[in-house]
Design a protein around this motif. Structure first.
Motif, PDB file in Angstrom:
ATOM      1  N   THR A  88      14.232  49.439  10.508  1.00  0.00           N
ATOM      2  CA  THR A  88      14.772  49.452  11.870  1.00  0.00           C
ATOM      3  C   THR A  88      13.627  49.610  12.859  1.00  0.00           C
ATOM      4  O   THR A  88      12.745  50.454  12.669  1.00  0.00           O
ATOM      5  CB  THR A  88      15.773  50.610  12.054  1.00  0.00           C
ATOM      6  N   THR A  89      13.640  48.796  13.899  1.00  0.00           N
ATOM      7  CA  THR A  89      12.655  48.904  14.970  1.00  0.00           C
ATOM      8  C   THR A  89      13.378  49.037  16.302  1.00  0.00           C
ATOM      9  O   THR A  89      14.507  48.565  16.461  1.00  0.00           O
ATOM     10  CB  THR A  89      11.738  47.666  15.015  1.00  0.00           C
ATOM     11  N   VAL A  90      12.729  49.681  17.255  1.00  0.00           N
ATOM     12  CA  VAL A  90      13.292  49.822  18.592  1.00  0.00           C
ATOM     13  C   VAL A  90      12.214  49.481  19.616  1.00  0.00           C
ATOM     14  O   VAL A  90      11.052  49.871  19.465  1.00  0.00           O
ATOM     15  CB  VAL A  90      13.836  51.253  18.829  1.00  0.00           C
ATOM     16  N   ARG A  91      12.604  48.715  20.631  1.00  0.00           N
ATOM     17  CA  ARG A  91      11.702  48.352  21.720  1.00  0.00           C
ATOM     18  C   ARG A  91      12.407  48.651  23.043  1.00  0.00           C
ATOM     19  O   ARG A  91      13.599  48.366  23.198  1.00  0.00           O
ATOM     20  CB  ARG A  91      11.327  46.864  21.645  1.00  0.00           C
ATOM     21  N   TYR A  92      11.643  49.198  23.980  1.00  0.00           N
ATOM     22  CA  TYR A  92      12.190  49.546  25.291  1.00  0.00           C
ATOM     23  C   TYR A  92      11.564  48.688  26.378  1.00  0.00           C
ATOM     24  O   TYR A  92      10.415  48.241  26.273  1.00  0.00           O
ATOM     25  CB  TYR A  92      11.915  51.019  25.617  1.00  0.00           C
ATOM     26  N   ARG A  93      12.335  48.465  27.430  1.00  0.00           N
ATOM     27  CA  ARG A  93      11.801  47.915  28.672  1.00  0.00           C
ATOM     28  C   ARG A  93      12.595  48.528  29.822  1.00  0.00           C
ATOM     29  O   ARG A  93      13.714  49.023  29.640  1.00  0.00           O
ATOM     30  CB  ARG A  93      11.865  46.390  28.712  1.00  0.00           C
ATOM     31  N   ASP A 148      17.145  51.158  35.324  1.00  0.00           N
ATOM     32  CA  ASP A 148      17.780  50.484  34.194  1.00  0.00           C
ATOM     33  C   ASP A 148      16.859  50.567  32.986  1.00  0.00           C
ATOM     34  O   ASP A 148      15.727  50.079  33.031  1.00  0.00           O
ATOM     35  CB  ASP A 148      18.066  49.021  34.526  1.00  0.00           C
ATOM     36  N   ILE A 149      17.368  51.174  31.918  1.00  0.00           N
ATOM     37  CA  ILE A 149      16.612  51.299  30.675  1.00  0.00           C
ATOM     38  C   ILE A 149      17.271  50.427  29.619  1.00  0.00           C
ATOM     39  O   ILE A 149      18.482  50.542  29.373  1.00  0.00           O
ATOM     40  CB  ILE A 149      16.545  52.763  30.181  1.00  0.00           C
ATOM     41  N   TYR A 150      16.480  49.556  28.994  1.00  0.00           N
ATOM     42  CA  TYR A 150      16.994  48.637  27.984  1.00  0.00           C
ATOM     43  C   TYR A 150      16.352  48.984  26.634  1.00  0.00           C
ATOM     44  O   TYR A 150      15.131  49.049  26.511  1.00  0.00           O
ATOM     45  CB  TYR A 150      16.669  47.192  28.343  1.00  0.00           C
ATOM     46  N   ALA A 151      17.198  49.218  25.636  1.00  0.00           N
ATOM     47  CA  ALA A 151      16.722  49.467  24.269  1.00  0.00           C
ATOM     48  C   ALA A 151      17.228  48.352  23.369  1.00  0.00           C
ATOM     49  O   ALA A 151      18.436  48.053  23.367  1.00  0.00           O
ATOM     50  CB  ALA A 151      17.215  50.815  23.766  1.00  0.00           C
ATOM     51  N   HIS A 152      16.331  47.731  22.630  1.00  0.00           N
ATOM     52  CA  HIS A 152      16.716  46.676  21.688  1.00  0.00           C
ATOM     53  C   HIS A 152      16.380  47.154  20.286  1.00  0.00           C
ATOM     54  O   HIS A 152      15.208  47.344  19.941  1.00  0.00           O
ATOM     55  CB  HIS A 152      16.000  45.370  21.982  1.00  0.00           C
ATOM     56  N   ILE A 206      12.563  59.290  27.400  1.00  0.00           N
ATOM     57  CA  ILE A 206      12.868  58.162  28.275  1.00  0.00           C
ATOM     58  C   ILE A 206      12.041  58.245  29.557  1.00  0.00           C
ATOM     59  O   ILE A 206      11.553  57.223  30.066  1.00  0.00           O
ATOM     60  CB  ILE A 206      14.372  58.139  28.616  1.00  0.00           C
ATOM     61  N   GLY A 207      11.865  59.449  30.089  1.00  0.00           N
ATOM     62  CA  GLY A 207      11.069  59.613  31.304  1.00  0.00           C
ATOM     63  C   GLY A 207       9.654  59.097  31.133  1.00  0.00           C
ATOM     64  O   GLY A 207       9.106  58.430  32.020  1.00  0.00           O
ATOM     65  N   ASP A 208       9.055  59.394  29.990  1.00  0.00           N
ATOM     66  CA  ASP A 208       7.699  58.915  29.727  1.00  0.00           C
ATOM     67  C   ASP A 208       7.680  57.405  29.569  1.00  0.00           C
ATOM     68  O   ASP A 208       6.726  56.729  29.980  1.00  0.00           O
ATOM     69  CB  ASP A 208       7.156  59.591  28.470  1.00  0.00           C
ATOM     70  N   THR A 209       8.750  56.844  28.979  1.00  0.00           N
ATOM     71  CA  THR A 209       8.850  55.389  28.844  1.00  0.00           C
ATOM     72  C   THR A 209       8.959  54.725  30.214  1.00  0.00           C
ATOM     73  O   THR A 209       8.279  53.725  30.489  1.00  0.00           O
ATOM     74  CB  THR A 209      10.072  55.012  27.984  1.00  0.00           C
ATOM     75  N   VAL A 210       9.812  55.277  31.085  1.00  0.00           N
ATOM     76  CA  VAL A 210       9.956  54.723  32.429  1.00  0.00           C
ATOM     77  C   VAL A 210       8.628  54.823  33.179  1.00  0.00           C
ATOM     78  O   VAL A 210       8.221  53.891  33.883  1.00  0.00           O
ATOM     79  CB  VAL A 210      11.073  55.455  33.200  1.00  0.00           C
ATOM     80  N   ALA A 240      19.526  61.523  35.767  1.00  0.00           N
ATOM     81  CA  ALA A 240      20.972  61.730  35.675  1.00  0.00           C
ATOM     82  C   ALA A 240      21.763  60.494  36.089  1.00  0.00           C
ATOM     83  O   ALA A 240      22.931  60.335  35.709  1.00  0.00           O
ATOM     84  CB  ALA A 240      21.388  62.922  36.521  1.00  0.00           C
ATOM     85  N   HIS A 241      21.140  59.607  36.880  1.00  0.00           N
ATOM     86  CA  HIS A 241      21.827  58.400  37.359  1.00  0.00           C
ATOM     87  C   HIS A 241      21.327  57.123  36.682  1.00  0.00           C
ATOM     88  O   HIS A 241      21.757  56.029  37.048  1.00  0.00           O
ATOM     89  CB  HIS A 241      21.649  58.266  38.882  1.00  0.00           C
ATOM     90  N   ALA A 242      20.428  57.264  35.722  1.00  0.00           N
ATOM     91  CA  ALA A 242      19.888  56.086  35.046  1.00  0.00           C
ATOM     92  C   ALA A 242      20.978  55.374  34.246  1.00  0.00           C
ATOM     93  O   ALA A 242      21.920  56.002  33.749  1.00  0.00           O
ATOM     94  CB  ALA A 242      18.735  56.478  34.133  1.00  0.00           C
ATOM     95  N   THR A 243      20.838  54.063  34.129  1.00  0.00           N
ATOM     96  CA  THR A 243      21.778  53.256  33.355  1.00  0.00           C
ATOM     97  C   THR A 243      21.098  52.809  32.067  1.00  0.00           C
ATOM     98  O   THR A 243      20.016  52.224  32.096  1.00  0.00           O
ATOM     99  CB  THR A 243      22.234  52.020  34.151  1.00  0.00           C
ATOM    100  N   PHE A 244      21.752  53.123  30.953  1.00  0.00           N
ATOM    101  CA  PHE A 244      21.177  52.827  29.643  1.00  0.00           C
ATOM    102  C   PHE A 244      21.902  51.640  29.028  1.00  0.00           C
ATOM    103  O   PHE A 244      23.130  51.640  28.886  1.00  0.00           O
ATOM    104  CB  PHE A 244      21.299  54.054  28.735  1.00  0.00           C
ATOM    105  N   HIS A 245      21.137  50.608  28.661  1.00  0.00           N
ATOM    106  CA  HIS A 245      21.691  49.410  28.025  1.00  0.00           C
ATOM    107  C   HIS A 245      21.110  49.317  26.617  1.00  0.00           C
ATOM    108  O   HIS A 245      19.890  49.290  26.444  1.00  0.00           O
ATOM    109  CB  HIS A 245      21.317  48.148  28.804  1.00  0.00           C
ATOM    110  N   CYS A 246      21.971  49.261  25.633  1.00  0.00           N
ATOM    111  CA  CYS A 246      21.493  49.182  24.249  1.00  0.00           C
ATOM    112  C   CYS A 246      22.025  47.921  23.575  1.00  0.00           C
ATOM    113  O   CYS A 246      23.234  47.627  23.627  1.00  0.00           O
ATOM    114  CB  CYS A 246      21.933  50.412  23.452  1.00  0.00           C
TER     115      CYS A 246
END
Length: 370
Positions: free
Chosen positions: A259-264, A274-278, A330-334, A351-357
């Protein structure tokens, strides 16, 4: 000139080597585990365990297979104040010098974790003798009871038993966490620590999930399948098994091959980033409800599992937001994706961030030959 310089260096090294203290195993007690229980009012009950090497009465005859030395575990407990070195506190009770350099595991009870571990983290970060790759865990119940119970189902020392249990599970569903990672998340910006939960259940130990921290305070835990979901968002890994209930009382157990995970990130400085995790997962069917899956229907199971895991990941992120904790960093990723990142307002914006997975599952083996 070069020969003289080399000779001087050698002389200095020889002189300095005489200043290094030596430790003989027969003359010291090597602490292998430390446990701390919170009593309130800045007081704690501390417990340390260590092997005590002794000469046996009968070393055994030739070919008997008996060791020339035997090892038994010792423990010392006592009340001290929060943040004090247990080794320093118990040294007057030791007939030999106590050394912490071989410690395997640090344990803290939930009461102390909820009150805050800042003093413990600060002490460990400053102590040159404390190895940072040691195992750390939060105990549901008493650490003293866990460390001094003498009727476990295994004969290995409790320090090794507890550490092996945690490390073995980290090779599967639990994230790879040691004291070095805990301290990194504690002292680092825009991230929070996460520590395994453990307890004694009769004559054995069991993992109870993950303890999530807001800075130094334990505020929530996650268990079961959520631990797998957390790990897939936390790091790349293989092994581990996910139990997918695709219909009531109908399960498919998927073994994770890789399993791998990539963020943008988009709009990192906005009020609602907007946080995107694939996540890409390659898996194999380990167990399945009879007739639920075959080579021809695997793609249907893949789509169901993708939707399920995506929803579980987004639900988990929402729970983390509500508690104000960021163990996924997530903060460090952003910050890494955002030019002129506004760190001062990050806590409010988190607290208001939108997470898309998005989860992509590929089942390579169904366990069915036809």
């Amino acid at each position: 000139m070069k020969i003289q310089f080399t000779a001087i260096i050698l002389i200095i090294l020889i002189c300095l080597s005489g200043c290094i203290p030596t430790n003989i195993i027969d003359d010291i007690l090597m602490v292998e585990a430390e446990g701390t229980d919170y009593l309130g009012g800045g007081k704690v009950m501390g417990t340390v365990t260590m092997p005590s090497y002794i000469e046996p009465g009968n070393p055994g005859g030739a070919g008997a297979g008996l060791p020339t030395t035997a090892s038994m575990m010792r423990s010392i407990s006592g009340v001290t104040y929060d943040g004090k070195s247990l080794v320093s506190h118990f040294q007057p009770e030791g007939q030999r010098m106590l050394k912490i350099s071989k410690v395997r595991i640090f344990l803290y009870d939930t009461a102390l974790a909820r009150n805050g571990l800042s003093k413990q983290f600060d002490f460990l970060n400053r102590d040159p003798d404390a190895p940072h790759d040691l195992t750390v865990a939060i105990v549901e119940g008493s650490t003293k009871d866990l460390l001094t119970y003498d009727n476990y189902q295994t004969q290995i020392p409790i320090s090794r038993y507890a550490q092996d249990l945690i490390l073995q599970n980290m090779q599967q569903n639990y994230p790879d966490i040691n004291m070095n990672r805990v301290l990194y998340s504690y002292y680092g910006a825009f991230m929070d620590p996460v520590i395994p939960l453990i307890r004694r259940n009769g004559d054995h130990l069991e993992l109870r999930g993950l303890a999530l921290f807001n800075h130094d305070k334990y505020v929530m835990k996650i268990r079961g399948n959520d631990v797998f979901i957390f790990k897939m968002l936390y790091e790349n890994f293989n092994q581990g098994v996910y139990d997918f209930e695709y219909e009531p009382d109908k399960h498919v157990a998927i073994r994770n091959v890789h399993t791998t995970v990539r963020y943008r990130v988009r709009n990192g400085n906005s009020r609602s980033p907007d946080i995107y995790a694939h996540v890409k997962m390659i898996g194999q069917v380990r167990q399945a409800y009879p007739g639920s899956i075959s080579k021809h229907s695997a793609d249907v199971t893949e789509r169901k599992l993708e939707r399920h895991m995506q929803q579980k990941a987004e639900d988990l992120f929402t729970r983390l937001q509500k508690k104000g904790v960021d163990p996924l960093r997530i903060g460090d990723t952003v910050r890494s994706f955002t030019y002129h990142f506004d760190g001062k307002s990050w806590h409010e914006r988190y607290a208001h961030a939108t997470f898309h997975c998005k989860v992509s599952v590929n089942i390579t083996q169904t366990g069915i030959s036809r």
